[in-house]
Design a protein around this motif. Structure first.
Motif: not given
Length: 261
Positions: A63-68
């Motif tokens: 999953q995309p990292f927070p803030g990506q």
């Protein structure tokens, strides 16, 4: 009536025994030690999520990292390194998994989404080279084990190996990372220590990274192997035949070729 029920029960039991297990993890793998990329032993009695490419358990965070801000590839590349306890090879983390790991460890401040493709390529190339070094050492035991496997590994970036510490005392460069790899030598676990070095003056070239790979001195056998390899490499470097067999020393040459990669 009783005979009919008995036959039906028998047929039911037979059908059940022929029905494949709901867990796709092979019985052969369930009975062996299998580790994931976090050096955690996989519970063979459980039925984890499976990678259809190699039928082995996976627990990746894709999953995309927070803030990506940009998309990062989730594609994973298979290595050539045989995975202990299985019939397959290790699968490298995707650029997204690598990015998530860096951010989670607080090491990704100077890394952008666009960097991850080249970062993962360098990581994979270095691990393939490391395995070639290991195989050069394992050639000392080819007669007893023709197909060693990488059982597990762990990073120890904050711990200097004895060799790295000794080298630094005499002005040598400090490694930027250290790994310990456990090799399954046909039932015998052998630990290898790997120091990774980066040379700023050669940045952007194949010579930017060098490795020091050797069996850990956990027993007398490893100490003997280190002594043997030192002799074999010295004779190979001088163009002399193997001091034991009197023939061309392929073990020393293979080790030197691995060091030049």
């Amino acid at each position: 009536m009783g005979g009919q029920q008995s036959r039906e029960a028998s047929a039911s039991q037979s059908a059940a025994s022929e029905t494949p297990s709901a867990c796709p993890l092979p019985e052969s793998a369930r009975s062996k030690a299998v580790y994931n990329v976090y050096n955690q032993k996989i519970d063979g009695s459980a039925c984890p999520k499976m990678d259809p490419r190699n039928n082995m358990p996976i627990e990746p965070n894709q999953q995309p990292f927070p803030g990506q801000r940009k998309y990062i590839s989730v594609s994973r590349q298979e290595s050539t390194i045989p995975k202990g306890g299985t019939e397959s090879t290790w699968v490298y983390p995707s650029p997204q998994m690598f990015y998530n790991a860096l951010k989670r460890k607080g090491k990704g401040d100077d890394v952008t989404e666009d960097d991850m493709g080249s970062v993962v390529h360098a990581h994979n190339t270095m691990n393939e080279a490391t395995w070639q070094h290991v195989m050069a050492w394992e050639a000392l035991h080819a007669g007893e084990c023709a197909k060693p496997q990488l059982l597990r590994f762990t990073g120890r970036p904050d711990e200097l190996s004895p060799l790295a510490r000794l080298s630094s005392w005499f002005g040598g460069q400090l490694p930027f990372d250290r790994h310990d790899w456990w090799v399954d030598r046909c039932g015998q676990e052998v630990r290898y220590v790997i120091d990774f070095y980066f040379h700023e003056h050669a940045a952007g070239t194949p010579e930017a990274f060098t490795l020091r790979v050797r069996p850990a001195i956990d027993n007398v056998e490893s100490l003997v192997d280190r002594t043997k390899m030192s002799i074999y490499k010295t004779f190979a470097r001088l163009g002399l035949p193997c001091p034991v067999t009197g023939t061309a020393g392929h073990v020393g040459r293979s080790a030197m070729q691995a060091e030049q990669q």
